[in-house]
Structure formats: structure tokens, C-alpha cells
Design a protein around this motif. Structure first.
Motif, mmCIF file in Angstrom:
data_model
loop_
_atom_site.group_PDB
_atom_site.id
_atom_site.type_symbol
_atom_site.label_atom_id
_atom_site.label_comp_id
_atom_site.label_asym_id
_atom_site.label_seq_id
_atom_site.Cartn_x
_atom_site.Cartn_y
_atom_site.Cartn_z
ATOM 1 N N ILE A 1 0.795 -1.086 -0.061
ATOM 2 C CA ILE A 1 -0.050 -0.044 -0.071
ATOM 3 C C ILE A 1 0.949 1.387 0.089
ATOM 4 C CG2 ILE A 1 -1.634 1.515 1.502
ATOM 5 C CD1 ILE A 1 -2.962 -1.150 2.286
ATOM 6 N N ALA A 2 2.045 1.174 1.025
ATOM 7 C CA ALA A 2 2.917 2.422 0.840
ATOM 8 C C ALA A 2 3.532 2.535 -0.666
ATOM 9 C CB ALA A 2 4.065 2.034 1.725
ATOM 10 N N GLY A 3 3.635 1.506 -1.336
ATOM 11 C CA GLY A 3 4.247 1.739 -2.660
ATOM 12 C C GLY A 3 3.199 2.212 -3.520
ATOM 13 N N ALA A 4 2.079 1.727 -3.434
ATOM 14 C CA ALA A 4 0.915 2.164 -4.307
ATOM 15 C C ALA A 4 0.769 3.493 -4.225
ATOM 16 C CB ALA A 4 -0.374 1.369 -3.987
ATOM 17 N N VAL A 5 0.996 4.242 -2.947
ATOM 18 C CA VAL A 5 0.493 5.541 -2.749
ATOM 19 C C VAL A 5 1.662 6.511 -2.836
ATOM 20 C CG1 VAL A 5 -1.483 4.998 -1.220
ATOM 21 C CG2 VAL A 5 0.774 5.482 -0.360
ATOM 22 N N LYS A 6 2.838 5.925 -3.495
ATOM 23 C CA LYS A 6 4.088 6.412 -3.766
ATOM 24 C C LYS A 6 4.625 7.019 -2.322
ATOM 25 C CE LYS A 6 3.549 5.683 -8.333
ATOM 26 N NZ LYS A 6 2.215 4.907 -8.286
ATOM 27 N N MET A 7 4.601 6.456 -1.472
ATOM 28 C CA MET A 7 5.379 7.048 -0.194
ATOM 29 C C MET A 7 6.635 7.054 -0.443
ATOM 30 S SD MET A 7 5.316 5.312 3.548
ATOM 31 C CE MET A 7 6.204 5.911 4.937
ATOM 32 N N PRO A 8 7.401 8.142 -0.058
ATOM 33 C CA PRO A 8 9.083 8.271 -0.229
ATOM 34 C C PRO A 8 9.816 7.214 -0.015
ATOM 35 C CG PRO A 8 8.208 10.235 0.269
ATOM 36 C CD PRO A 8 6.835 9.244 0.538
ATOM 37 N N ILE A 9 10.626 6.491 -0.559
ATOM 38 C CA ILE A 9 11.537 5.416 -0.025
ATOM 39 C C ILE A 9 12.178 5.583 1.085
ATOM 40 C CG2 ILE A 9 13.395 6.232 -1.579
ATOM 41 C CD1 ILE A 9 12.148 2.466 -0.771
ATOM 42 N N LEU A 10 12.772 6.701 1.268
ATOM 43 C CA LEU A 10 13.509 7.024 2.598
ATOM 44 C C LEU A 10 12.490 7.163 3.774
ATOM 45 C CD1 LEU A 10 16.152 7.647 4.183
ATOM 46 C CD2 LEU A 10 15.648 10.307 3.591
ATOM 47 N N SER A 11 11.434 7.549 3.587
ATOM 48 C CA SER A 11 10.281 7.481 4.791
ATOM 49 C C SER A 11 9.894 6.033 4.925
ATOM 50 C CB SER A 11 9.128 8.533 4.361
ATOM 51 O OG SER A 11 9.563 9.842 4.367
ATOM 52 N N PHE A 12 9.617 5.588 3.940
ATOM 53 C CA PHE A 12 9.161 4.206 3.929
ATOM 54 C C PHE A 12 10.290 3.267 4.668
ATOM 55 C CE2 PHE A 12 9.567 -0.385 2.252
ATOM 56 C CZ PHE A 12 8.416 -0.743 2.561
ATOM 57 N N THR A 13 11.652 3.643 4.285
ATOM 58 C CA THR A 13 12.656 2.497 5.163
ATOM 59 C C THR A 13 12.726 2.764 6.380
ATOM 60 O OG1 THR A 13 13.913 2.534 2.879
ATOM 61 C CG2 THR A 13 15.117 1.933 4.804
ATOM 62 N N ILE A 14 12.763 4.164 6.618
ATOM 63 C CA ILE A 14 12.672 4.487 8.121
ATOM 64 C C ILE A 14 11.779 4.040 8.934
ATOM 65 C CG2 ILE A 14 12.812 6.432 9.845
ATOM 66 C CD1 ILE A 14 14.030 8.022 7.821
ATOM 67 N N ALA A 15 10.262 4.230 8.658
ATOM 68 C CA ALA A 15 9.469 3.583 9.273
ATOM 69 C C ALA A 15 9.405 2.276 9.491
ATOM 70 C CB ALA A 15 7.950 4.006 8.637
ATOM 71 N N SER A 16 9.657 1.378 8.312
ATOM 72 C CA SER A 16 9.767 -0.120 8.243
ATOM 73 C C SER A 16 10.597 -0.506 9.170
ATOM 74 C CB SER A 16 9.816 -0.481 6.744
ATOM 75 O OG SER A 16 9.792 -1.890 6.727
ATOM 76 N N ALA A 17 11.821 -0.012 9.156
ATOM 77 C CA ALA A 17 13.146 -0.363 9.798
ATOM 78 C C ALA A 17 12.645 -0.325 11.460
ATOM 79 C CB ALA A 17 14.303 0.411 9.617
ATOM 80 N N LEU A 18 12.181 0.811 11.792
ATOM 81 C CA LEU A 18 11.749 1.174 13.202
ATOM 82 C C LEU A 18 10.782 0.219 13.786
ATOM 83 C CD1 LEU A 18 11.827 2.900 15.767
ATOM 84 C CD2 LEU A 18 10.412 4.326 14.554
ATOM 85 N N GLY A 19 9.599 -0.303 12.775
ATOM 86 C CA GLY A 19 8.731 -1.111 13.035
ATOM 87 C C GLY A 19 9.333 -2.567 13.414
ATOM 88 N N ALA A 20 10.108 -2.899 12.255
ATOM 89 C CA ALA A 20 10.738 -4.174 12.466
ATOM 90 C C ALA A 20 11.803 -4.482 13.702
ATOM 91 C CB ALA A 20 11.608 -4.433 11.287
ATOM 92 N N PHE A 21 12.344 -3.549 13.983
ATOM 93 C CA PHE A 21 13.068 -3.386 15.201
ATOM 94 C C PHE A 21 12.623 -3.374 16.465
ATOM 95 C CE2 PHE A 21 15.917 -1.237 18.545
ATOM 96 C CZ PHE A 21 16.930 -2.120 18.506
ATOM 97 N N LEU A 22 11.641 -2.535 16.577
ATOM 98 C CA LEU A 22 10.866 -2.926 17.857
ATOM 99 C C LEU A 22 10.094 -4.061 18.060
ATOM 100 C CD1 LEU A 22 9.194 0.723 17.781
ATOM 101 C CD2 LEU A 22 10.925 0.113 19.337
ATOM 102 N N TRP A 23 9.596 -4.552 16.933
ATOM 103 C CA TRP A 23 8.793 -6.014 16.982
ATOM 104 C C TRP A 23 9.733 -6.829 17.435
ATOM 105 C CZ3 TRP A 23 9.919 -9.618 12.811
ATOM 106 C CH2 TRP A 23 8.796 -10.786 12.815
ATOM 107 N N ALA A 24 11.220 -6.965 16.556
ATOM 108 C CA ALA A 24 12.103 -8.121 16.834
ATOM 109 C C ALA A 24 12.582 -7.880 18.390
ATOM 110 C CB ALA A 24 13.291 -8.092 15.909
#
Length: 299
Positions: free
Chosen positions: A118-141
Motif C-alpha cells: 500500500i505504501a508503494g501504491a500511494v508513492k510513499m517516499p522510499i526514505l520515509s518508508f525505509t525508516i518507518a519499516s526499519a523502526l517497526g521491524a526493530f521494535l517488533w524483533a
């Protein structure tokens, strides 16, 4: 090679497969790996490995959404036991939390896979996507790894007990999974049986549009984020609630055509059924949804 010496490899591939959509749980592997870690510093290594694996999967889904848009969500939800629920919950969560829902997505089963496309479909900036995704993955792990580290003695005792009673545990797990699957499939069949109604072919809808049919109403039920990214001229963007609200201003004799970007047109059929229940007897879903409409109008 012992299990301890391969924990990083196990965590990496387990997380990667789960985030790509495979039905394999990653949290138990991370908890066990953390309980086997000799030093606290090993927790951060495992967290880095899990975050990297998650990012690789998220980038893959992000790029799929970037190039193929809503179609990725449709395919993913088609694999869901309850596709209508998948579509509606995905839309409502992303609308409520926005693209930064990626930070909490990892903690919601199923949503962690559908949020990146969905983030890709709405053209979310790749840098913002990477930061948000990495933060979420790190907290989850870290949540899973810290649980394994803090309760390592209990986890290790439980693991030993499970090993000693592996057959009984396997039988119980198989029974529980079987009953859960049968219950979910029964719910899916009951839901889909309510949607077995006639549909209108997209060719017929387009013919009415070109003929300038005065009493034709077109309702677009795609996810809101997709409606905004790919607006459709002539179609009213709506959801189930706003569609009913808009219909109150129309004549009960109007021909209302609903369209969605979901498996088997479930959302379109569902809303058309609601409209018929409210007296709009000519409400009908368009067969094939947005993909069929796009293919037809592209030529």
C-alpha cells in the motif's frame, strides 16, 4: 553445527519468509534464539539480523505496490481466509494511521504483509518508508528477543519439555490448527454464500456510460488510499457507509453499479446487497472489479 551457532541464520530466513507472506511464525524462533544467546550483546545482533530480513521483504512488497498498485493488495487478500475482512481492515487501518502505520504493522498479524505494498501504491517516499519499516521491524524483533532473554530459563525448560513430548505436542497442535481452519473456512463459506448474486459485465456498464444513461450511478469502493492515488472520472469514491448516505439523495429506481478492487468482488457485492435491502432494487456489482474496468477502458 549447534543450534546456537546457527541462530542468526535461522532468524534471518524465518523472518524473511514470514514477512514475504509464508505461513511460518517467526516470534517463537526469535524467543528461543534469544534464550540460547550467551551474552546480552547477542540480542542486538539478532535484532539487526531480523530487521534486515524484514526490510528486504518489505522492500520487495513496496516495489510490487509501486509498479502494480492496488493489484498487489487484491492478490494478497485473495489468499486470505476472509478476503472481504482483509480489504476492509487494511483500508481502515491505513486510513486511520496513515503511511506511518508501518511502525506498528509488525505487531498486527497479516497487516505487516499488506502495509508495504500500500505504501508503494500511494508513492510513499522510499526514505520515509525505509525508516518507518526499519523502526517497526526493530521494535517488533526486540520485543520478542527481550522476552526470550528475560525468561531464558523458563523458555529453555519449556523447550526441553516439548522435546520430551514431541509426539503429543504435535498431535495437539495439529488438532487445534485443524479446528481453527475449519471454523474460519465455515465463516468464509457462509459469507460468500450471501454474495452469490447476479453481476453486470463491465462492457455493459461502459455501454451505459457512453449512451449517457441518465439514471446510472457509479460507486467506487476501492480503498481510500487507492481512490486518491488513482481517481476514476464518473465514479463516486465511497465506502459502505458513505455509499448508503449518498444513495438517500437518489431515486429508488436508479441503476446503481458498485465496483471494488477486491477478490471475487466481495465488497462491491456486499454494498450492492445493502443498497437492495434499503429499497434500491437495481443496485448491482460490476463483475471483475477495477482491473476489468481498467482493461476495458485502456483500449
Amino acid at each position: 553445527m549447534s543450534l546456537f551457532e546457527t541462530t542468526e541464520v535461522l532468524v534471518f530466513f524465518n523472518v524473511l519468509l514470514q514477512q514475504l507472506g509464508a505461513p511460518v511464525p517467526a516470534v517463537p524462533t526469535m524467543i528461543l534464539s534469544a534464550s540460547l544467546s550467551g551474552e546480552a550483546s547477542g540480542i542486538f545482533v539478532l535484532a539487526f539480523v531480523a530487521t534486515l530480513a524484514s526490510l528486504i521483504a518489505d522492500w520487495a512488497w513496496y516495489l510490487a505496490g509501486r509498479f502494480y498498485g492496488y493489484r498487489v493488495l487484491s492478490v494478497l487478500c485473495k489468499l486470505s481466509i476472509n478476503p472481504e475482512s482483509c480489504v476492509s481492515q487494511t483500508e481502515s487501518r491505513f486510513r486511520l494511521w496513515g503511511p506511518w502505520s508501518l511502525v506498528v504493522a509488525k505487531f498486527i498479524p497479516g497487516f505487516s504483509t499488506v502495509a508495504p505494498p500500500i505504501a508503494g501504491a500511494v508513492k510513499m517516499p522510499i526514505l520515509s518508508f525505509t525508516i518507518a519499516s526499519a523502526l517497526g521491524a526493530f521494535l517488533w524483533a526486540m520485543a520478542a528477543l527481550l522476552a526470550g532473554w528475560l525468561f531464558k530459563e523458563q523458555v529453555n525448560r519449556l523447550f526441553e519439555t516439548l522435546q520430551d513430548n514431541l509426539f503429543i505436542v504435535g498431535v495437539l497442535a495439529a488438532l487445534i490448527c485443524s479446528f481453527w481452519l475449519m471454523w474460519k473456512l465455515a465463516r468464509r463459506d457462509a459469507f460468500q454464500s450471501r454474495l452469490k448474486t447476479p453481476k453486470m459485465r463491465p462492457e455493459d456498464v461502459l455501454g451505459l456510460v457512453k449512451a449517457g444513461h441518465s439514471n446510472l450511478r457509479l460507486i467506487d469502493l476501492r480503498p481510500a488510499v487507492v481512490q486518491e492515488a488513482e481517481p476514476l472520472p464518473g465514479w463516486l469514491p465511497a465506502n459502505s457507509d458513505s455509499a448508503l448516505a449518498a444513495a438517500r439523495t437518489w431515486s429508488k429506481s436508479d441503476l446503481i453499479v458498485t465496483m471494488c478492487a477486491c477478490p471475487d468482488d466481495v465488497s462491491a457485492s456486499h454494498v450492492a446487497g445493502l443498497l437492495r435491502d434499503h429499497g434500491y432494487r437495481q443496485a448491482i456489482a460490476m463483475e471483475g472489479g477495477y482491473e476489468a474496468w481498467l482493461e476495458l477502458t485502456r483500449h
